[in-house]
Design an enzyme around this catalytic site. Structure first.
Site, mmCIF file in Angstrom:
data_model
loop_
_atom_site.group_PDB
_atom_site.id
_atom_site.type_symbol
_atom_site.label_atom_id
_atom_site.label_comp_id
_atom_site.label_asym_id
_atom_site.label_seq_id
_atom_site.Cartn_x
_atom_site.Cartn_y
_atom_site.Cartn_z
ATOM 1 C CG ASP A 168 -101.130 95.018 -49.748
ATOM 2 O OD1 ASP A 168 -101.862 95.653 -48.958
ATOM 3 O OD2 ASP A 168 -99.913 95.241 -49.846
ATOM 4 N NE ARG A 180 -94.766 99.805 -39.101
ATOM 5 C CZ ARG A 180 -93.858 100.367 -39.881
ATOM 6 N NH1 ARG A 180 -92.633 100.559 -39.441
ATOM 7 N NH2 ARG A 180 -94.164 100.752 -41.110
ATOM 8 C CD GLU A 192 -97.968 101.220 -41.089
ATOM 9 O OE1 GLU A 192 -97.331 100.304 -40.513
ATOM 10 O OE2 GLU A 192 -98.012 101.340 -42.319
ATOM 11 C CD GLU A 243 -93.681 93.450 -48.801
ATOM 12 O OE1 GLU A 243 -94.211 94.095 -47.885
ATOM 13 O OE2 GLU A 243 -92.597 93.790 -49.344
#
Length: 636
Positions: A400, A271, A267, A535
């Site tokens: 994913d 980010r 993360e 998404e």
């Protein structure tokens, strides 16, 4: 004959009436005798139960809850053991029985956040006690802001759709839907949405990780200003110079990574490191590059493992790293979705250690057993470097972005790393062979999951990154049927919104595959929340950029209007909601994720733009947090 009857009737009535008081007194005496006949244990149990009910009644009093929450405003997001327990229960969802992933909210490439039905009542009744205007749309109040209608859900007040004004202007615009004026009005609607979200963040959560717009407070994860950093390049792309300037000043003067705090490697990479690198490239401001070097070097201890598969957590102040308390595993998506950022950091600094560390991970995963037609399991062990919990394959949470980064690393490197391309192409064929199916009755193409040979028609909203990724590959010369599949899946992702009562997608859907079904999509109670995810809008952007089909812009416009209608908070910010199936009571969750500004609104803006050179897809590749990084010249 009548007279005696009347006397009997009157006499009987008077008799009952006269005995009422004595009968009541007798009953009181009888109850007291029965109480005295009870054993001491029985009386104690009854008194204890009554006292417990009284305490519970006081504890759940709306006034006291409001006062309790008011005491927490401005405090750390983990203040209070009750909130921590509820948060912990709600944070993750996995098809495996083990404990959740290692981070607080594996927002993008990890287990989807689950709604806890407890929040259905407490989230809204306590968070905005001062603005309790009614239970549903039918009782919507007229707010003080220009007399505009306000939707309120049991205490949580959300602004009535404001995008409808812009939509009306679009419809009435004499230049028509294909005009520049039409496009500009939609771009301005996105800017206005950003300004509104930024207003709430600036007023109630400045310098903190996340805005809690309903309670007008903030939540902390790492304590590094995640929302502000995630939004930097969005502000630059949207042309919001004033907002960008004040954010830059905070980064320059206030942002420090010298903190004794554990951060999640994945993360913080996508980010923070990604956001700083992207902003440096867009602005040329060396201050952002210096900050990127600082955080990048502090994340490197995560790779100090026997297998070279990185730990999930790093203490950026102490320079130590560790796995979660409950396991030595990392998720595959985590360890294979940090490569774009660290590779670019090596290119900019000339220090190869960053690239070597992340490419060692890719090389090991490439050689591992346990795949199925290019599809990978969800977990990998940091001690021995092997896949664990094998037999479960998904393009949703925890796996994913592995597939996304296979293609994007190949593009970033100038299309020279054929091993990455081969793994990507094999995986796409694996999806077609094992995970694709069609719903009944409309025949929507969807991507399910495979668990030990059993197919499940479950599809996460996270999977809606796939249409855009497939389209991007087709743009770079991969097989044409990739674009055909992208268009089919794009329709499915849009229907995940359109078939909901609010026009907003749930976190997870299950597709019907049984003959006689009248509805393609089923949504379980625990999956009905919407977290303002990007998404679908991301894929709409790619499909429109490559096809110029206006329907993709229209679908995105509908989604933006519904975000405005059901998630916009009047005092500033947008909130995720618990129930997309109930427009009269969506149940706000009081949280605006940083990716709403970093990704969702950015992709809306790029979708509505008619300028193909605005972040050209021939020059930039987006990381999984929507931060554009340059494609390298082939000489590199």
């Amino acid at each position: 004959m009548l007279s005696p009857s009347k006397r009997d009737f009157v006499s009987l009535t008077l008799s009952e009436s006269g005995s009422y008081t004595n009968s009541k007194q007798w009953r009181r005496q009888s109850c007291w005798r029965k109480w005295k006949q009870l054993s001491r244990l029985q009386r104690s149990l009854i008194l204890f139960t009554l006292m417990l009910l009284l305490v519970c009644g006081i504890a759940t009093s709306p006034t006291l809850i409001e006062h309790w929450r008011g005491d927490k405003v401005g405090g750390n997001r983990n203040d209070g053991k009750l909130q921590f327990v509820v948060d912990l229960k709600n944070e993750y969802r996995s098809i495996l029985p083990e404990p959740p992933s290692e981070r607080k909210d594996y927002r993008r490439r990890g287990p989807p956040v689950l709604q806890n039905r407890l929040q259905f009542k407490t989230n809204v009744s306590g968070l905005l006690g001062e603005e309790n205007h009614g239970p549903d749309l039918k009782n919507a109040d007229k707010g003080s802001e220009g007399g505009k209608p306000i939707i309120s859900w049991r205490g949580a007040v959300i602004e009535e759709e404001q995008a409808s004004d812009t939509d009306t202007k679009d419809t009435e615009n004499q230049d028509g839907p294909g005009s520049l004026a039409h496009a500009e009005s939609r771009l301005e609607a996105v800017r206005e949405a950003f300004r509104h979200a930024w207003k709430g963040y600036k007023e109630f959560a400045w310098g903190h990780d996340e805005l809690k717009p309903i309670s007008k407070s903030y939540g902390e994860w790492f304590g590094l200003g995640l929302t502000l950093i995630d939004a930097l390049d969005t502000m630059w792309i949207l042309g919001l110079k004033e907002e960008f300037a004040e954010a830059r000043e905070w980064v320059a003067k206030e942002l420090s990574f010298d903190k004794n705090v554990d951060v999640n490697l994945f993360e913080s990479t996508i980010r923070i490191l990604g956001g700083l690198l992207s902003t440096y490239h867009l602005t040329g401001d060396l201050m952002f590059l210096d900050k990127a070097k600082d955080i990048g070097s502090r994340l490197m201890p995560a790779f100090n493992t026997a297998s070279k598969i990185p730990y999930s957590d790093v203490n950026i102040g102490k320079g130590t790293a560790h796995p979660p308390r409950w396991t030595s595993d990392s998720t595959v998506a985590e360890v294979t979705s940090i490569q774009l950022e660290f590779r670019e950091l090596s290119r900019l600094t000339g220090d190869t250690k960053y690239k070597l560390a992340v490419m060692e991970v890719m090389q090991q995963v490439h050689k591992l057993d346990g795949k199925k037609d290019g599809l990978v399991p969800m977990f990998i062990n940091t001690n021995n470097g092997l896949f664990t919990h094998q037999g479960i394959y998904t393009l949703g949470a925890r796996a994913d972005s592995y597939y996304e980064y296979l293609l994007k690393q190949w593009i970033q490197g100038g299309k020279t790393e054929n091993e990455l391309l081969d793994d990507y192409l094999l995986a796409v064929e694996g999806v077609k062979k094992n995970l694709l199916n069609k719903s009944i009755p409309k025949g929507l193409t969807f991507v399910g999951e495979l668990s030990h040979g059993h197919f499940s028609p479950k599809m996460d909203h996270l999977v809606c990154f796939l249409p855009g990724t497939l389209a991007l590959g087709a743009h770079y010369g991969l097989p044409a049927d990739h674009m055909e599949l992208a268009e089919q899946l794009m329709e499915t992702c849009y229907q995940m919104y359109a078939q909901m009562e609010t026009g907003l997608s749930p976190e997870i859907v299950h597709f019907n595959m049984h003959e006689g079904s009248t509805k393609d999509v089923n949504v379980k109670m625990a999956d009905r929340h919407n977290l303002l995810r990007p998404e679908t809008v991301e894929s709409l952007f790619y499909l429109y950029r490559f096809t110029q089909d206006k329907k993709y812009q229209q679908w995105g416009w509908e989604i933006l209007q519904n975000f405005n209608k059901y998630t916009k908070v009047p005092t500033g910010g947008y909130t995720s909601i618990n129930n997309v199936c109930d427009p009269s009571y969506p149940s706000p969750r009081d949280k605006m994720e940083s990716f709403f500004l970093g990704e969702t609104l950015k992709y809306f803006y790029l979708l509505f733009s008619e300028d193909p050179d605005l972040i050209s897809l021939d020059k930039y590749v987006f990381n999984t947090e929507a931060h554009p990084l340059p494609i390298w010249p082939q000489a590199e």
